[in-house]
Structures are given as C-alpha cells and as structure tokens.
Motif scaffolding. Structure first.
Motif, PDB file in Angstrom:
ATOM      1  N   VAL A  60       0.828  -1.208   0.000  1.00 35.49           N
ATOM      2  CA  VAL A  60       0.000   0.000   0.000  1.00 35.49           C
ATOM      3  C   VAL A  60       0.865   1.263   0.000  1.00 35.49           C
ATOM      4  CG1 VAL A  60      -1.693   1.350   1.303  1.00 35.49           C
ATOM      5  CG2 VAL A  60      -1.957  -1.129   1.092  1.00 35.49           C
ATOM      6  N   SER A  61       1.883   1.281   0.854  1.00 37.66           N
ATOM      7  CA  SER A  61       2.712   2.483   0.952  1.00 37.66           C
ATOM      8  C   SER A  61       3.432   2.795  -0.357  1.00 37.66           C
ATOM      9  CB  SER A  61       3.729   2.336   2.089  1.00 37.66           C
ATOM     10  OG  SER A  61       4.560   1.204   1.883  1.00 37.66           O
ATOM     11  N   ILE A  62       3.889   1.761  -1.062  1.00 36.08           N
ATOM     12  CA  ILE A  62       4.605   1.981  -2.323  1.00 36.08           C
ATOM     13  C   ILE A  62       3.629   2.254  -3.467  1.00 36.08           C
ATOM     14  CG2 ILE A  62       6.112   0.927  -4.048  1.00 36.08           C
ATOM     15  CD1 ILE A  62       7.521  -0.541  -1.802  1.00 36.08           C
ATOM     16  N   PHE A  63       2.549   1.472  -3.535  1.00 38.68           N
ATOM     17  CA  PHE A  63       1.570   1.638  -4.616  1.00 38.68           C
ATOM     18  C   PHE A  63       0.946   3.034  -4.569  1.00 38.68           C
ATOM     19  CE2 PHE A  63      -2.734   1.249  -6.419  1.00 38.68           C
ATOM     20  CZ  PHE A  63      -2.437   0.715  -7.665  1.00 38.68           C
ATOM     21  N   VAL A  64       0.495   3.438  -3.387  1.00 42.10           N
ATOM     22  CA  VAL A  64      -0.098   4.769  -3.237  1.00 42.10           C
ATOM     23  C   VAL A  64       0.980   5.841  -3.301  1.00 42.10           C
ATOM     24  CG1 VAL A  64      -1.417   6.292  -1.708  1.00 42.10           C
ATOM     25  CG2 VAL A  64      -2.036   3.873  -1.892  1.00 42.10           C
ATOM     26  N   GLY A  65       2.154   5.547  -2.742  1.00 40.79           N
ATOM     27  CA  GLY A  65       3.253   6.506  -2.758  1.00 40.79           C
ATOM     28  C   GLY A  65       3.658   6.904  -4.167  1.00 40.79           C
ATOM     29  N   LYS A  66       3.568   5.947  -5.101  1.00 44.50           N
ATOM     30  CA  LYS A  66       3.909   6.244  -6.490  1.00 44.50           C
ATOM     31  C   LYS A  66       2.927   7.246  -7.090  1.00 44.50           C
ATOM     32  CE  LYS A  66       6.340   2.009  -7.855  1.00 44.50           C
ATOM     33  NZ  LYS A  66       6.309   0.820  -8.740  1.00 44.50           N
ATOM     34  N   GLU A  67       1.687   7.204  -6.629  1.00 43.47           N
ATOM     35  CA  GLU A  67       0.695   8.162  -7.137  1.00 43.47           C
ATOM     36  C   GLU A  67       1.073   9.586  -6.740  1.00 43.47           C
ATOM     37  OE1 GLU A  67      -3.431   7.390  -6.810  1.00 43.47           O
ATOM     38  OE2 GLU A  67      -3.171   5.869  -8.366  1.00 43.47           O
ATOM     39  N   HIS A  68       1.600   9.720  -5.519  1.00 43.51           N
ATOM     40  CA  HIS A  68       2.083  11.035  -5.090  1.00 43.51           C
ATOM     41  C   HIS A  68       3.317  11.426  -5.897  1.00 43.51           C
ATOM     42  CE1 HIS A  68      -0.493  11.936  -1.674  1.00 43.51           C
ATOM     43  NE2 HIS A  68      -0.316  10.720  -1.194  1.00 43.51           N
ATOM     44  N   ALA A  69       4.272  10.485  -5.978  1.00 42.29           N
ATOM     45  CA  ALA A  69       5.562  10.777  -6.606  1.00 42.29           C
ATOM     46  C   ALA A  69       5.427  11.089  -8.093  1.00 42.29           C
ATOM     47  CB  ALA A  69       6.510   9.595  -6.393  1.00 42.29           C
ATOM     48  N   GLU A  70       4.517  10.403  -8.773  1.00 45.99           N
ATOM     49  CA  GLU A  70       4.370  10.572 -10.216  1.00 45.99           C
ATOM     50  C   GLU A  70       3.324  11.616 -10.591  1.00 45.99           C
ATOM     51  OE1 GLU A  70       3.546   6.662 -11.666  1.00 45.99           O
ATOM     52  OE2 GLU A  70       5.482   5.852 -11.013  1.00 45.99           O
ATOM     53  N   GLY A  71       2.748  12.253  -9.574  1.00 48.39           N
ATOM     54  CA  GLY A  71       1.777  13.309  -9.829  1.00 48.39           C
ATOM     55  C   GLY A  71       0.416  12.819 -10.287  1.00 48.39           C
ATOM     56  N   LEU A  72       0.134  11.535 -10.090  1.00 50.01           N
ATOM     57  CA  LEU A  72      -1.133  10.966 -10.550  1.00 50.01           C
ATOM     58  C   LEU A  72      -2.323  11.515  -9.759  1.00 50.01           C
ATOM     59  CD1 LEU A  72      -0.102   7.230 -11.105  1.00 50.01           C
ATOM     60  CD2 LEU A  72      -0.294   9.061 -12.797  1.00 50.01           C
ATOM     61  N   ILE A  73      -2.115  11.735  -8.477  1.00 52.15           N
ATOM     62  CA  ILE A  73      -3.205  12.251  -7.652  1.00 52.15           C
ATOM     63  C   ILE A  73      -3.586  13.662  -8.087  1.00 52.15           C
ATOM     64  CG2 ILE A  73      -3.810  13.030  -5.327  1.00 52.15           C
ATOM     65  CD1 ILE A  73      -2.356  10.635  -4.213  1.00 52.15           C
ATOM     66  N   ARG A  74      -2.569  14.479  -8.343  1.00 49.19           N
ATOM     67  CA  ARG A  74      -2.848  15.847  -8.809  1.00 49.19           C
ATOM     68  C   ARG A  74      -3.581  15.812 -10.156  1.00 49.19           C
ATOM     69  NH1 ARG A  74      -1.424  20.949  -7.997  1.00 49.19           N
ATOM     70  NH2 ARG A  74      -0.140  20.408  -6.198  1.00 49.19           N
ATOM     71  N   ASN A  75      -3.178  14.905 -11.041  1.00 54.17           N
ATOM     72  CA  ASN A  75      -3.836  14.800 -12.349  1.00 54.17           C
ATOM     73  C   ASN A  75      -5.300  14.380 -12.205  1.00 54.17           C
ATOM     74  OD1 ASN A  75      -1.461  15.485 -13.620  1.00 54.17           O
ATOM     75  ND2 ASN A  75      -0.860  13.373 -14.055  1.00 54.17           N
ATOM     76  N   LYS A  76      -5.560  13.492 -11.265  1.00 58.44           N
ATOM     77  CA  LYS A  76      -6.943  13.043 -11.024  1.00 58.44           C
ATOM     78  C   LYS A  76      -7.804  14.202 -10.538  1.00 58.44           C
ATOM     79  CE  LYS A  76      -5.680   8.259  -9.938  1.00 58.44           C
ATOM     80  NZ  LYS A  76      -5.585   7.223  -8.878  1.00 58.44           N
ATOM     81  N   LEU A  77      -7.215  15.042  -9.707  1.00 57.59           N
ATOM     82  CA  LEU A  77      -7.950  16.206  -9.219  1.00 57.59           C
ATOM     83  C   LEU A  77      -8.232  17.198 -10.342  1.00 57.59           C
ATOM     84  CD1 LEU A  77      -6.103  16.858  -5.838  1.00 57.59           C
ATOM     85  CD2 LEU A  77      -8.457  16.076  -6.118  1.00 57.59           C
ATOM     86  N   ILE A  78      -7.254  17.358 -11.232  1.00 56.08           N
ATOM     87  CA  ILE A  78      -7.387  18.312 -12.338  1.00 56.08           C
ATOM     88  C   ILE A  78      -8.536  17.917 -13.261  1.00 56.08           C
ATOM     89  CG2 ILE A  78      -6.263  19.196 -14.420  1.00 56.08           C
ATOM     90  CD1 ILE A  78      -3.621  19.123 -12.873  1.00 56.08           C
ATOM     91  N   VAL A  79      -8.693  16.602 -13.498  1.00 51.38           N
ATOM     92  CA  VAL A  79      -9.744  16.160 -14.429  1.00 51.38           C
ATOM     93  C   VAL A  79     -11.108  16.061 -13.742  1.00 51.38           C
ATOM     94  CG1 VAL A  79      -8.115  14.929 -15.889  1.00 51.38           C
ATOM     95  CG2 VAL A  79      -9.251  13.706 -14.022  1.00 51.38           C
ATOM     96  N   GLY A  80     -11.170  16.392 -12.445  1.00 52.76           N
ATOM     97  CA  GLY A  80     -12.470  16.517 -11.802  1.00 52.76           C
ATOM     98  C   GLY A  80     -12.871  15.475 -10.778  1.00 52.76           C
ATOM     99  N   HIS A  81     -11.973  14.555 -10.450  1.00 53.68           N
ATOM    100  CA  HIS A  81     -12.303  13.550  -9.443  1.00 53.68           C
ATOM    101  C   HIS A  81     -12.220  14.169  -8.042  1.00 53.68           C
ATOM    102  CE1 HIS A  81     -12.454  10.261 -12.260  1.00 53.68           C
ATOM    103  NE2 HIS A  81     -11.265  10.587 -12.752  1.00 53.68           N
ATOM    104  N   SER A  82     -13.130  13.781  -7.174  1.00 54.80           N
ATOM    105  CA  SER A  82     -13.124  14.318  -5.813  1.00 54.80           C
ATOM    106  C   SER A  82     -12.048  13.640  -4.979  1.00 54.80           C
ATOM    107  CB  SER A  82     -14.485  14.101  -5.148  1.00 54.80           C
ATOM    108  OG  SER A  82     -14.709  12.726  -4.881  1.00 54.80           O
ATOM    109  N   ARG A  83     -11.612  14.316  -3.936  1.00 54.02           N
ATOM    110  CA  ARG A  83     -10.590  13.741  -3.057  1.00 54.02           C
ATOM    111  C   ARG A  83     -11.108  12.498  -2.346  1.00 54.02           C
ATOM    112  NH1 ARG A  83      -6.083  17.650  -0.759  1.00 54.02           N
ATOM    113  NH2 ARG A  83      -6.011  19.217  -2.413  1.00 54.02           N
ATOM    114  N   ALA A  84     -12.388  12.520  -1.988  1.00 59.76           N
ATOM    115  CA  ALA A  84     -12.971  11.362  -1.311  1.00 59.76           C
ATOM    116  C   ALA A  84     -12.935  10.136  -2.216  1.00 59.76           C
ATOM    117  CB  ALA A  84     -14.404  11.664  -0.886  1.00 59.76           C
ATOM    118  N   ASN A  85     -13.273  10.312  -3.497  1.00 65.31           N
ATOM    119  CA  ASN A  85     -13.265   9.194  -4.437  1.00 65.31           C
ATOM    120  C   ASN A  85     -11.851   8.689  -4.702  1.00 65.31           C
ATOM    121  OD1 ASN A  85     -16.013   9.090  -4.699  1.00 65.31           O
ATOM    122  ND2 ASN A  85     -16.090  10.224  -6.626  1.00 65.31           N
ATOM    123  N   ILE A  86     -10.895   9.609  -4.766  1.00 69.66           N
ATOM    124  CA  ILE A  86      -9.496   9.211  -4.961  1.00 69.66           C
ATOM    125  C   ILE A  86      -9.021   8.388  -3.770  1.00 69.66           C
ATOM    126  CG2 ILE A  86      -7.126  10.068  -5.152  1.00 69.66           C
ATOM    127  CD1 ILE A  86      -8.277  12.503  -6.641  1.00 69.66           C
TER     128      ILE A  86
END
Length: 269
Positions: A60-86
């Motif tokens: 979990v720490s590495i799989f989710v950590g990669k989303e932070h490191a690779e900017g995937l979470i920010r990209n998900k927010l940009i396209v309109g996904h809510s933080r709760a859903n992410i």
C-alpha cells in the motif's frame, strides 16, 4: 469512482510489487504445508494472516506513494475527481489485492492440505465466521496503511512509517494480550492428553481480577488491533470471534472517515 478503479486495476498489470505479493503468498503456502509440523488443517488455514499485515504495509505504501511521486493524484484532481473518491479508490484497490493474496494462500492450503493432512474439523458456520473475521482484519490493515500513504506524500517516509506501524501493532498485541489474560475474571488452564495434545480448558477464578471496567478497557484496546485479531483467528480461539467484527468495523469506519477528512485538507505539492 469506476474510472478511478479501472485505472488503478490497470496499473496492477504492470506493477511488479503486485506480482511479488502474489508470489510471496504462494511461497508462504508452500512453506506452511511442507515445513511446519501440523496435526489439523484448521491450525494453518489462516497462518498467513499473522504477518500479511507487513506485506499489505509495503504494498500500500509503495503503490499509493507512487501516485504522489508521479503526480497521478494531482492529475486526477485536475480532471475533476473528488478527493474522497481518490482516497476510497486506492483503499478499495488495496483491499482487492490483499484479499486476493489471502485467498490464493487459503485455496492452496485447502487443496493440498486436504490431501496431505485431512479435512478441516471446524463446522461450516465456524469457518464462515473465521472468513468474515479474516476479511475484516485485512480491510482494517488496508485502512490503516492507506490512511498513512494518502496523507504522507513522501513514498520513503510513508513506507517507513507503515513498516514501523506493523512492528508497533505486533508489539502492542503482545503487551495487550498479556494484560488482557492477567486482568480477566478467570484464568484458563489447558487440559492435555497422553499424546501432548490440548483437548480442552478448565477455568479458575483470577486472583488478579480488578473489575469489569479495567478488563473491558484492555479488551477494547486488544481487539481494536488487527494484529491481535489475527492472533485470535490463527489460534482458533473462539472467545472473542463473535465480537471482533464490531471492533473491526468501527476501526475501518473511523480510520477511513478520518483519512478522507485529513486528505481533503492536505495541500498537494
């Protein structure tokens, strides 16, 4: 939410850590079946549960950590996904992977074990309750480590905290288990037959019993720890099995709600 889940599950196909988790699950099953001396299938059906928390912490720490490191979470927010859903999509994916690996272990042990050791001795209802507790324990582990990984942007720090968290839960389990037994109203003594096999227990009044309030507090601390619940399931001790789903459910709900709240306030880099 469905798009987030599809994207996350697609990532798993190329995630070496995911395949490593599966391989470890298979190897653990083989080790338990070939190296451990067991008399019944019941005693090993959930042996993996005791330390699968460590594998979940790493994954979990590495799989989710990669989303932070690779900017995937920010990209998900940009396209309109809510933080709760992410947050919830990462939790659900972590749960799916962890339950899959536990299932792989159980299936291998059941298929091979019934041929080499014999059938399980527990009833269908007992097996069902054990599987329910197993499922909830794994979800509780995922909830704890997903919380850490989602609110901590640094993958190295998150992995370290999750790993140390598993060790802390393990130590807390030992401490609270000892305190719980010593503060219980009665003390159990094993009844052993001529072959050295435990055939039952006999209870005696506990001279150290200090009242129901203290006992219930320690029991709550003990059963809110998924590692302690794993200890109970593996030991085939039915003393708390019917209570454990309520403690697991409460822990999962509180940790997930807190995680969503904290993550919603977090400033992403």
């Amino acid at each position: 939410m469905s798009k987030l889940l599809k994207a996350g599950l697609y990532r798993l196909k190329k995630e070496k850590l995911f395949w490593g988790f599966i391989i470890v699950s298979i190897l653990v099953a083989i080790y338990v079946l070939t190296m451990l001396k067991v008399s019944t299938l019941d005693s090993i059906i959930n042996e993996y549960l005791y330390f699968i928390g460590l594998m979940i912490a790493i994954f979990v720490s590495i799989f989710v950590g990669k989303e932070h490191a690779e900017g995937l979470i920010r990209n998900k927010l940009i396209v309109g996904h809510s933080r709760a859903n992410i947050y919830l999509s990462n939790l659900i994916i972590s749960i799916i992977v962890s339950l899959l690996c536990e299932l792989i272990y159980i299936v291998i042990v059941l298929i091979v074990g019934t041929q080499t050791i014999g059938n399980m001795q527990m009833t269908l209802s007992e097996f069902g309750l054990e599987m329910l507790n197993t499922t909830l324990i794994i979800i509780a582990f995922c909830s704890i480590y997903n919380f850490i990984a989602m609110v901590c942007s640094d993958i190295t720090i998150a992995t370290t905290i999750c790993t140390l968290g598993f060790i802390a839960l393990f130590i807390i389990n030992i401490a609270t288990e000892s305190a719980l037994r010593s503060s219980a109203p009665t003390v159990k003594h094993s009844i052993i037959d001529n072959n050295g096999v435990i055939v039952g227990y006999k209870e005696y009044p506990n001279e150290n019993y200090e009242g129901e309030a203290k006992y219930n507090l320690i029991k709550a601390m003990y059963l809110l720890n998924p590692e302690s619940q794993a200890y109970e399931v593996i030991g085939n001790d039915d003393e708390y099995t019917k209570e454990m789903p309520f403690y697991s459910g409460a822990l999962i709900i509180v940790i997930s709600a807190l995680g969503i709240y904290v993550f919603s306030k977090k400033q992403l880099k």
